[in-house]
Every structure is written in structure tokens, then in C-alpha cells.
Design a protein around this motif. Sequence first.
Motif, PDB file in Angstrom:
ATOM      1  N   MET A 114       1.340  -0.574   0.321  1.00  0.00           N
ATOM      2  CA  MET A 114      -0.260   0.127   0.482  1.00  0.00           C
ATOM      3  C   MET A 114       0.452   1.022   0.193  1.00  0.00           C
ATOM      4  SD  MET A 114      -3.550  -0.777  -0.530  1.00  0.00           S
ATOM      5  CE  MET A 114      -4.246  -1.891   0.288  1.00  0.00           C
ATOM      6  N   ASP A 115       2.116   1.039  -0.523  1.00  0.00           N
ATOM      7  CA  ASP A 115       3.131   2.411  -0.620  1.00  0.00           C
ATOM      8  C   ASP A 115       2.245   3.423  -1.150  1.00  0.00           C
ATOM      9  OD1 ASP A 115       5.205   0.586   0.623  1.00  0.00           O
ATOM     10  OD2 ASP A 115       5.997   0.192  -0.089  1.00  0.00           O
ATOM     11  N   GLY A 116       1.834   4.531  -1.112  1.00  0.00           N
ATOM     12  CA  GLY A 116       2.120   5.556  -2.056  1.00  0.00           C
ATOM     13  C   GLY A 116       0.729   5.660  -2.035  1.00  0.00           C
ATOM     14  N   VAL A 117      -0.414   4.609  -1.039  1.00  0.00           N
ATOM     15  CA  VAL A 117      -2.303   4.319  -1.914  1.00  0.00           C
ATOM     16  C   VAL A 117      -3.156   5.185  -0.155  1.00  0.00           C
ATOM     17  CG1 VAL A 117      -3.709   2.514  -1.920  1.00  0.00           C
ATOM     18  CG2 VAL A 117      -1.638   2.488  -2.883  1.00  0.00           C
ATOM     19  N   ARG A 118      -3.729   5.695  -1.018  1.00  0.00           N
ATOM     20  CA  ARG A 118      -4.741   6.380   0.546  1.00  0.00           C
ATOM     21  C   ARG A 118      -5.815   5.175   1.069  1.00  0.00           C
ATOM     22  NH1 ARG A 118      -5.431  11.741  -0.135  1.00  0.00           N
ATOM     23  NH2 ARG A 118      -7.862  11.484   1.082  1.00  0.00           N
ATOM     24  N   ILE A 119      -5.363   5.145   2.405  1.00  0.00           N
ATOM     25  CA  ILE A 119      -5.686   4.045   3.353  1.00  0.00           C
ATOM     26  C   ILE A 119      -7.035   4.208   3.939  1.00  0.00           C
ATOM     27  CG2 ILE A 119      -4.100   2.126   1.996  1.00  0.00           C
ATOM     28  CD1 ILE A 119      -2.443   2.524   5.350  1.00  0.00           C
ATOM     29  N   ALA A 120      -7.913   3.659   4.536  1.00  0.00           N
ATOM     30  CA  ALA A 120      -8.862   4.243   5.404  1.00  0.00           C
ATOM     31  C   ALA A 120      -9.168   3.267   6.596  1.00  0.00           C
ATOM     32  CB  ALA A 120     -10.314   3.910   4.633  1.00  0.00           C
ATOM     33  N   LEU A 121      -7.912   3.180   7.368  1.00  0.00           N
ATOM     34  CA  LEU A 121      -7.667   2.104   9.080  1.00  0.00           C
ATOM     35  C   LEU A 121      -8.166   2.570  10.078  1.00  0.00           C
ATOM     36  CD1 LEU A 121      -5.537   0.454   9.507  1.00  0.00           C
ATOM     37  CD2 LEU A 121      -3.755   2.655  10.192  1.00  0.00           C
ATOM     38  N   HIS A 141     -11.386   8.446   6.642  1.00  0.00           N
ATOM     39  CA  HIS A 141     -12.482   8.127   5.831  1.00  0.00           C
ATOM     40  C   HIS A 141     -12.600   6.760   6.384  1.00  0.00           C
ATOM     41  CE1 HIS A 141     -11.589  10.474   1.785  1.00  0.00           C
ATOM     42  NE2 HIS A 141     -11.690  11.723   2.907  1.00  0.00           N
ATOM     43  N   LEU A 142     -14.223   6.472   5.933  1.00  0.00           N
ATOM     44  CA  LEU A 142     -14.830   5.263   6.628  1.00  0.00           C
ATOM     45  C   LEU A 142     -14.533   4.058   5.452  1.00  0.00           C
ATOM     46  CD1 LEU A 142     -18.382   6.267   6.834  1.00  0.00           C
ATOM     47  CD2 LEU A 142     -17.214   6.001   8.402  1.00  0.00           C
ATOM     48  N   PHE A 143     -14.302   4.736   4.435  1.00  0.00           N
ATOM     49  CA  PHE A 143     -13.761   3.538   3.196  1.00  0.00           C
ATOM     50  C   PHE A 143     -13.037   5.000   2.328  1.00  0.00           C
ATOM     51  CE2 PHE A 143     -18.297   3.483   2.786  1.00  0.00           C
ATOM     52  CZ  PHE A 143     -18.656   4.206   1.731  1.00  0.00           C
ATOM     53  N   ASP A 144     -12.056   4.028   1.830  1.00  0.00           N
ATOM     54  CA  ASP A 144     -12.058   4.604   0.484  1.00  0.00           C
ATOM     55  C   ASP A 144     -11.328   3.653  -0.518  1.00  0.00           C
ATOM     56  OD1 ASP A 144     -10.725   7.018  -0.579  1.00  0.00           O
ATOM     57  OD2 ASP A 144      -9.076   7.441   0.947  1.00  0.00           O
ATOM     58  N   ILE A 145     -10.950   3.970  -2.134  1.00  0.00           N
ATOM     59  CA  ILE A 145     -10.680   3.041  -2.745  1.00  0.00           C
ATOM     60  C   ILE A 145      -9.539   4.307  -4.032  1.00  0.00           C
ATOM     61  CG2 ILE A 145     -12.439   4.572  -4.307  1.00  0.00           C
ATOM     62  CD1 ILE A 145     -12.389   2.318  -6.504  1.00  0.00           C
ATOM     63  N   ASP A 146      -8.493   3.410  -4.012  1.00  0.00           N
ATOM     64  CA  ASP A 146      -7.025   4.552  -4.929  1.00  0.00           C
ATOM     65  C   ASP A 146      -6.594   3.618  -5.402  1.00  0.00           C
ATOM     66  OD1 ASP A 146      -5.623   6.166  -5.637  1.00  0.00           O
ATOM     67  OD2 ASP A 146      -4.284   6.288  -3.208  1.00  0.00           O
ATOM     68  N   GLY A 147      -7.022   3.794  -7.238  1.00  0.00           N
ATOM     69  CA  GLY A 147      -6.422   2.822  -7.714  1.00  0.00           C
ATOM     70  C   GLY A 147      -7.509   1.762  -8.164  1.00  0.00           C
ATOM     71  N   PRO A 148      -6.300   0.074  -8.008  1.00  0.00           N
ATOM     72  CA  PRO A 148      -7.474  -0.608  -7.357  1.00  0.00           C
ATOM     73  C   PRO A 148      -7.439  -1.590  -5.991  1.00  0.00           C
ATOM     74  CG  PRO A 148      -4.653  -1.273  -8.063  1.00  0.00           C
ATOM     75  CD  PRO A 148      -5.534   0.204  -8.058  1.00  0.00           C
ATOM     76  N   HIS A 149      -6.966  -0.336  -5.102  1.00  0.00           N
ATOM     77  CA  HIS A 149      -7.234  -0.497  -4.085  1.00  0.00           C
ATOM     78  C   HIS A 149      -8.937  -0.540  -3.098  1.00  0.00           C
ATOM     79  CE1 HIS A 149      -2.879  -0.020  -5.043  1.00  0.00           C
ATOM     80  NE2 HIS A 149      -2.528  -0.918  -4.644  1.00  0.00           N
TER      81      HIS A 149
END
Length: 314
Positions: A114-121, A141-149
Motif C-alpha cells: 500500500m505504499d503511496g496509497v490512500r487507505i482507510a484504517l 474516511h470510513l472507506f476509500d478507493i485508490d486505483g485498484p485498492h
Amino acid sequence: MSFATLSRIGLDKPLRLLLINAGDAESITWAGLVQPLRLCARALGPQAFQLDIRTPQQVAAEGGHWHVALLVADETQAPLSGELCRAVIERCRSAPFWGGVGAAVLWLADAGVMDGVRIALPWALYADAEAKAERAILTPHLFDIDGPHLTCCGGAASIDFSLTLIDTIFGADAQALVKEALCVDKVRGKEERQRVALQARFGVLQPKLSEAVTLMEANIEEPLSTDDIASLVGLSRRQLERLFKQYLGSLPSRYYLELRLQRSRQLLLDTHYSIVQVGLMCGFSSGSHFSTAFGTLFGNTPREERQRKLMPPS
């Protein structure tokens, strides 16, 4: 990629979605995610939607082909062993869209995928993320999408995430059926934030940042300038921009704009104010500016957003 891109995989029949249960099957993180999807699969039938539920050991040993793959774990679950975790992540990454829910988001970030990826943790795991997963970009955020993630903080947000996946992939009619079965009235969007996330993550270490965001949230209809916010919290503009960039991965102006657009979307869905009124209430004096900014963030215009939600189930 965005949720608009994710919606295209719904054209594939059957749509195959993998859930890997690496935690407690009785946790709200797992139940909130799986139950809406089970109801959707039952309603649409196996020719349209196949829900595949497996353990990490099954996935590592058997493999398979899926359109979406999600690793799920509650916060109390110990991480998977190194070899098993690597095998499961490899299987997940073979899907066009993949990610984690709950504590599994931290496992993925810790593995470096997940390097460089926006994640909802989950906010309770922010301290662990600071030590283990510094290259991932934590969002509140509650949940997120960044590219295929795809990532979700878990807990009750799993329900919102699951229902949003159903809406995005299979449409509003399918979501309406599941909402009715679950007696769910409102689905929170991906842009909504964990209420305690900023304070939990930054606490007393970054009070100026928390104060700046609080000012933004309190001044939606008549937005403050970045210079005004910096002055009110006792920082220079450059210092404020550096804080936002370091901890939120955004400039203050961009973060503020997204807050206002998130508020406008909520008003469009939950009230009967006209689109012009909603724009004015969220600090947009120009209707064209409001529509363009809204479309850039959400992928459709304010009018399309309202029409889509007002469309009755077939």
C-alpha cells in the motif's frame, strides 16, 4: 480509478467477489460486510453474482479467479504469519480490485503493498501504522478507493462499505432491496470521516491541524481563506500547508473543498433544498463551479446524483 471504474466490472457475468475471513466471524466488521453481500447474491442469483467466502489457508492452497478480493480482520486478531500473509496477498492482488477491511488494512500496509496509497484504517490502529506502515497515506474516511485498492476501517462502516459496493457494481435497485431487508435507511458515503480519527491520530501532537480542520467544518457556507485559517490557528500559510501535506496528503484548500462537496452531497441526498440552494449553502456562488467541482470529486453532476437517488426501485 474510481468507483465509476469499479462499476464497469458489474457488466461481467457472473461477478465473482472473494471475502477472506481472517478474524472473528461474529465481529461487526465481518458481519457488517458479509451479510449485505449474501442478501445481494441471493437476490441476484448465481448467474449474476457469486460470493466466495474462504479462510486464508484455503485461499493460499487453492487459489481462484475473482473480480474483487478483500482480506477481512477485526482489530483483536493477530496478524497472519509471514508466509501465509504473503500467499494471501498474492492471491488478492490477482483480482482487478482488491484490498482489506479492518485490521487487514494495516497488514497490507505493513507488507508494503500500500505504499503511496490512500487507505482507510481503523483509528485505533493509527499508532501502529505510524510505526509499521509509514509509506501508506492514512485518510480519516470510513472507506476509500485508490486505483485498484479498496480499504475500509471496519466496524459499523463495513455495512456502509458493503452497501456502497452493491450500489456501485449492481446498481441502486439491488442496493434498495438489501437496505430494505436490513432495515437500513441511510448509507454513509466513502467521503464521510471517522468522527474521532483526527484526534485519535494526532492528539496533542498536532493540535494546530485539528484546530484548522475544526474551523473548516464550522465554516462551510462562508469559507475562510487559507491565510485566514493559518492566522486563526497561529501558523504561517506555509506551515499550515506543510502540516496538511504531511498528515492528510492534501493542501488545505483542496481538503476544504472536499469537505464542502461532501456536505453538499449529504444535503442533496437527505434534504429537499434545490441544487442552487445546496450550492450556496456550501459556499459556491456559481452554479457552474459547483457542478464542475462536484463532478470532479464524485464522477457525476449534482443533478445526476439527486436523480439517481430519487429513482424508485424497479
